[in-house]
Write a protein that holds these residues in place. Structure first.
Motif, PDB file in Angstrom:
ATOM      1  N   LYS A  13     -32.338 -46.919  26.659  1.00 56.37           N
ATOM      2  CA  LYS A  13     -33.501 -47.800  26.740  1.00 56.37           C
ATOM      3  C   LYS A  13     -34.366 -47.669  25.485  1.00 56.37           C
ATOM      4  N   THR A  14     -34.737 -48.820  24.954  1.00 56.20           N
ATOM      5  CA  THR A  14     -35.625 -48.904  23.799  1.00 56.20           C
ATOM      6  C   THR A  14     -36.930 -49.548  24.253  1.00 56.20           C
ATOM      7  N   HIS A  15     -38.052 -49.075  23.696  1.00 58.51           N
ATOM      8  CA  HIS A  15     -39.367 -49.557  24.126  1.00 58.51           C
ATOM      9  C   HIS A  15     -40.131 -50.151  22.946  1.00 58.51           C
ATOM     10  N   LEU A  16     -40.649 -51.352  23.129  1.00 59.93           N
ATOM     11  CA  LEU A  16     -41.546 -51.982  22.168  1.00 59.93           C
ATOM     12  C   LEU A  16     -42.900 -52.146  22.844  1.00 59.93           C
ATOM     13  N   TYR A  17     -43.978 -51.809  22.118  1.00 60.86           N
ATOM     14  CA  TYR A  17     -45.295 -51.735  22.739  1.00 60.86           C
ATOM     15  C   TYR A  17     -46.302 -52.691  22.081  1.00 60.86           C
ATOM     16  N   PRO A  18     -46.282 -53.972  22.416  1.00 64.11           N
ATOM     17  CA  PRO A  18     -47.321 -54.873  21.898  1.00 64.11           C
ATOM     18  C   PRO A  18     -48.661 -54.607  22.582  1.00 64.11           C
ATOM     19  N   PHE A  19     -49.728 -54.653  21.779  1.00 65.51           N
ATOM     20  CA  PHE A  19     -51.073 -54.420  22.305  1.00 65.51           C
ATOM     21  C   PHE A  19     -51.708 -55.749  22.703  1.00 65.51           C
ATOM     22  N   VAL A  20     -52.286 -55.785  23.904  1.00 65.20           N
ATOM     23  CA  VAL A  20     -52.878 -57.007  24.456  1.00 65.20           C
ATOM     24  C   VAL A  20     -54.400 -56.897  24.402  1.00 65.20           C
ATOM     25  N   ASN A  21     -55.019 -57.694  23.539  1.00 58.95           N
ATOM     26  CA  ASN A  21     -56.481 -57.671  23.481  1.00 58.95           C
ATOM     27  C   ASN A  21     -57.061 -58.510  24.622  1.00 58.95           C
ATOM     28  N   ASP A  22     -58.387 -58.488  24.752  1.00 60.09           N
ATOM     29  CA  ASP A  22     -59.010 -59.122  25.921  1.00 60.09           C
ATOM     30  C   ASP A  22     -59.110 -60.640  25.812  1.00 60.09           C
ATOM     31  N   ARG A  23     -58.580 -61.217  24.731  1.00 65.22           N
ATOM     32  CA  ARG A  23     -58.575 -62.678  24.590  1.00 65.22           C
ATOM     33  C   ARG A  23     -57.250 -63.305  25.015  1.00 65.22           C
ATOM     34  N   VAL A  24     -56.281 -62.478  25.339  1.00 66.41           N
ATOM     35  CA  VAL A  24     -54.936 -62.977  25.629  1.00 66.41           C
ATOM     36  C   VAL A  24     -54.835 -63.458  27.072  1.00 66.41           C
ATOM     37  N   VAL A  25     -54.371 -64.685  27.235  1.00 70.52           N
ATOM     38  CA  VAL A  25     -54.151 -65.278  28.554  1.00 70.52           C
ATOM     39  C   VAL A  25     -52.668 -65.247  28.919  1.00 70.52           C
ATOM     40  N   SER A  26     -51.820 -65.449  27.913  1.00 69.99           N
ATOM     41  CA  SER A  26     -50.375 -65.386  28.123  1.00 69.99           C
ATOM     42  C   SER A  26     -49.721 -64.936  26.828  1.00 69.99           C
ATOM     43  N   ILE A  27     -48.512 -64.417  26.951  1.00 65.14           N
ATOM     44  CA  ILE A  27     -47.750 -64.024  25.767  1.00 65.14           C
ATOM     45  C   ILE A  27     -46.435 -64.785  25.731  1.00 65.14           C
ATOM     46  N   LYS A  28     -45.930 -64.938  24.525  1.00 60.39           N
ATOM     47  CA  LYS A  28     -44.598 -65.495  24.317  1.00 60.39           C
ATOM     48  C   LYS A  28     -43.811 -64.475  23.507  1.00 60.39           C
ATOM     49  N   GLN A  29     -42.793 -63.893  24.129  1.00 56.90           N
ATOM     50  CA  GLN A  29     -41.961 -62.953  23.390  1.00 56.90           C
ATOM     51  C   GLN A  29     -40.789 -63.719  22.797  1.00 56.90           C
ATOM     52  N   SER A  30     -40.500 -63.458  21.525  1.00 57.18           N
ATOM     53  CA  SER A  30     -39.414 -64.140  20.820  1.00 57.18           C
ATOM     54  C   SER A  30     -38.500 -63.103  20.192  1.00 57.18           C
ATOM     55  N   ASN A  31     -37.200 -63.331  20.295  1.00 61.42           N
ATOM     56  CA  ASN A  31     -36.244 -62.395  19.711  1.00 61.42           C
ATOM     57  C   ASN A  31     -35.090 -63.143  19.063  1.00 61.42           C
ATOM     58  N   PHE A  32     -34.511 -62.508  18.044  1.00 57.77           N
ATOM     59  CA  PHE A  32     -33.472 -63.134  17.230  1.00 57.77           C
ATOM     60  C   PHE A  32     -32.226 -62.261  17.172  1.00 57.77           C
ATOM     61  N   ASP A  33     -31.079 -62.888  17.397  1.00 59.01           N
ATOM     62  CA  ASP A  33     -29.770 -62.267  17.192  1.00 59.01           C
ATOM     63  C   ASP A  33     -29.549 -61.024  18.058  1.00 59.01           C
ATOM     64  N   VAL A  34     -29.995 -61.091  19.291  1.00 60.99           N
ATOM     65  CA  VAL A  34     -29.758 -59.976  20.210  1.00 60.99           C
ATOM     66  C   VAL A  34     -28.295 -59.946  20.657  1.00 60.99           C
ATOM     67  N   ASP A  35     -27.601 -61.057  20.476  1.00 56.96           N
ATOM     68  CA  ASP A  35     -26.169 -61.162  20.793  1.00 56.96           C
ATOM     69  C   ASP A  35     -25.878 -61.076  22.286  1.00 56.96           C
ATOM     70  N   THR A  74     -42.196 -67.144  28.090  1.00 53.61           N
ATOM     71  CA  THR A  74     -43.650 -67.025  28.195  1.00 53.61           C
ATOM     72  C   THR A  74     -44.019 -66.322  29.497  1.00 53.61           C
ATOM     73  N   HIS A  75     -45.016 -65.450  29.411  1.00 55.45           N
ATOM     74  CA  HIS A  75     -45.398 -64.630  30.560  1.00 55.45           C
ATOM     75  C   HIS A  75     -46.922 -64.564  30.656  1.00 55.45           C
ATOM     76  N   PRO A  76     -47.484 -64.800  31.836  1.00 59.16           N
ATOM     77  CA  PRO A  76     -48.943 -64.727  32.004  1.00 59.16           C
ATOM     78  C   PRO A  76     -49.442 -63.288  31.893  1.00 59.16           C
ATOM     79  N   ILE A  77     -50.680 -63.150  31.463  1.00 56.35           N
ATOM     80  CA  ILE A  77     -51.323 -61.839  31.340  1.00 56.35           C
ATOM     81  C   ILE A  77     -52.468 -61.758  32.345  1.00 56.35           C
ATOM     82  N   THR A  78     -52.563 -60.641  33.029  1.00 56.64           N
ATOM     83  CA  THR A  78     -53.635 -60.436  33.998  1.00 56.64           C
ATOM     84  C   THR A  78     -54.798 -59.691  33.348  1.00 56.64           C
ATOM     85  N   ASP A  79     -55.946 -59.734  33.995  1.00 52.89           N
ATOM     86  CA  ASP A  79     -57.115 -59.025  33.474  1.00 52.89           C
ATOM     87  C   ASP A  79     -56.856 -57.524  33.354  1.00 52.89           C
ATOM     88  N   LYS A  80     -56.046 -56.988  34.249  1.00 52.94           N
ATOM     89  CA  LYS A  80     -55.763 -55.551  34.232  1.00 52.94           C
ATOM     90  C   LYS A  80     -55.014 -55.121  32.975  1.00 52.94           C
TER      91      LYS A  80
END
Length: 323
Positions: A211-233, A262-268
């Motif tokens: 398992k590999t972990h990527l840790y994007p930081f979510v500031n308090d202005r974020v309502v939703s995120i869009k994760q994008s990836n290339f050539d995962v095969d 795309t994934h919604p972000i909660t206040d928590k």
């Protein structure tokens, strides 16, 4: 208000424990389970796992630190023990270090494509490496650096330097990693230091089930995120974990293509990190690219040591009293 001031006392405790400080200096961080960053030469086929042959990393030094620091690069050459050969070792890789105003604050510096003023700031040092064996499996050190030579970023309460790595010629894959140190010859942690990027290009472990972990930081202005990836095969399982997500599935790309979800972000989740957890499904080496944007298409930073610590899902128990 800075993100540090918004964090709860418990989160701050997790962020500044000694173990986290030690791990924060390596990029990638051991907790991410990424062995190497990767940048291919400019003539490489993008289907090998690098969409733009450029990678930018930022190094954060707490504003109270006044001692010299060093940015150390492991195996910066392209032609030896760790690198990926294609048609004979023919690749030149350029490492460019920037500081001063605009280093991080310029919008292009935080974008996911190397366009416009992505090299903003003052060029402090630039070095090119080929296939020479001098630094094969060895460390090259940038510095000493006065922290005040970086750009003060109030949101992160520290000074930031920027390293732009670009494949200038050739078609091989250069695998390398960093350490932010107080020593020019050893990896000695800078207390409270960290490293981050807005687009991650790296080598995935060729161990099924790892398992590999990527840790994007979510500031308090974020309502939703869009994760994008290339050539995962298609060789990876991808799920999102956080204080309110317990393994939400996310889209993965095929060979030489992008995929996103795309994934919604909660206040928590505000003021904390997400965990994009990748599970390796193949024994074949795999180089790939990731980035995450908010609802305005603004890239979010991946910190080497996750702000607030690795997220843990918070179970909510619905207790009903029956009369």
């Amino acid at each position: 208000m800075s993100f540090l001031r918004r964090l709860s006392p418990v989160v701050l405790l997790l962020l500044f424990v000694p173990l986290s400080r030690a791990r924060a200096q390596a990029a990638p961080n051991p907790g991410e389970n990424i062995a190497f960053l990767v940048t291919f030469g400019a003539q490489a086929d993008k289907s090998w796992g690098d969409d733009d042959f450029t990678q930018t990393f930022f190094f954060l030094i707490p504003k109270q630190n006044r001692q010299p620091v060093y940015i150390r690069v492991f195996d910066p050459d392209c032609g030896g023990q760790h690198d990926e050969i294609k048609h004979g070792w023919n690749t030149t890789t350029e490492f460019s270090l920037y500081g001063g105003p605009g280093t991080h604050s310029a919008p292009d510096a935080r974008a996911t494509d190397p366009k416009g003023q992505y090299r903003s700031g003052t060029l402090l040092k630039q070095v090119r490496f080929g296939s020479e064996k001098t630094y094969d499996n060895q460390w090259y050190t940038f510095g000493p650096l006065n922290p005040l030579e970086g750009e003060l970023v109030p949101e992160f309460e520290g000074y930031v330097f920027k390293m732009v790595v670009q494949g200038k010629s050739g078609d091989d894959g250069n695998l390398y990693r960093y350490f932010l140190s107080t020593s020019p010859t050893e990896n000695v942690a800078v207390e409270g230091g960290n490293a981050f990027t807005y687009e991650y290009a790296f080598r995935l472990a060729a161990t099924p089930g790892r398992k590999t972990h990527l840790y994007p930081f979510v500031n308090d202005r974020v309502v939703s995120i869009k994760q994008s990836n290339f050539d995962v095969d298609g060789d990876v399982g991808l799920k999102i974990f956080s204080v309110s997500k317990n393994g939400h599935p996310a889209a993965v790309s095929g060979n030489n293509e992008w995929a996103s979800s795309t994934h919604p972000i909660t206040d928590k989740e505000h003021g904390l990190s997400l965990d994009l957890q990748l599970t390796t499904l193949s024994k074949a080496p795999n180089d790939l690219v990731f980035y995450v944007t908010d609802q305005y298409d603004v890239a979010l930073p991946f910190f080497a040591i996750p702000l607030g610590g690795p997220p843990r899902y918070r179970y909510e128990v619905d207790v009903k009293i029956r009369k």
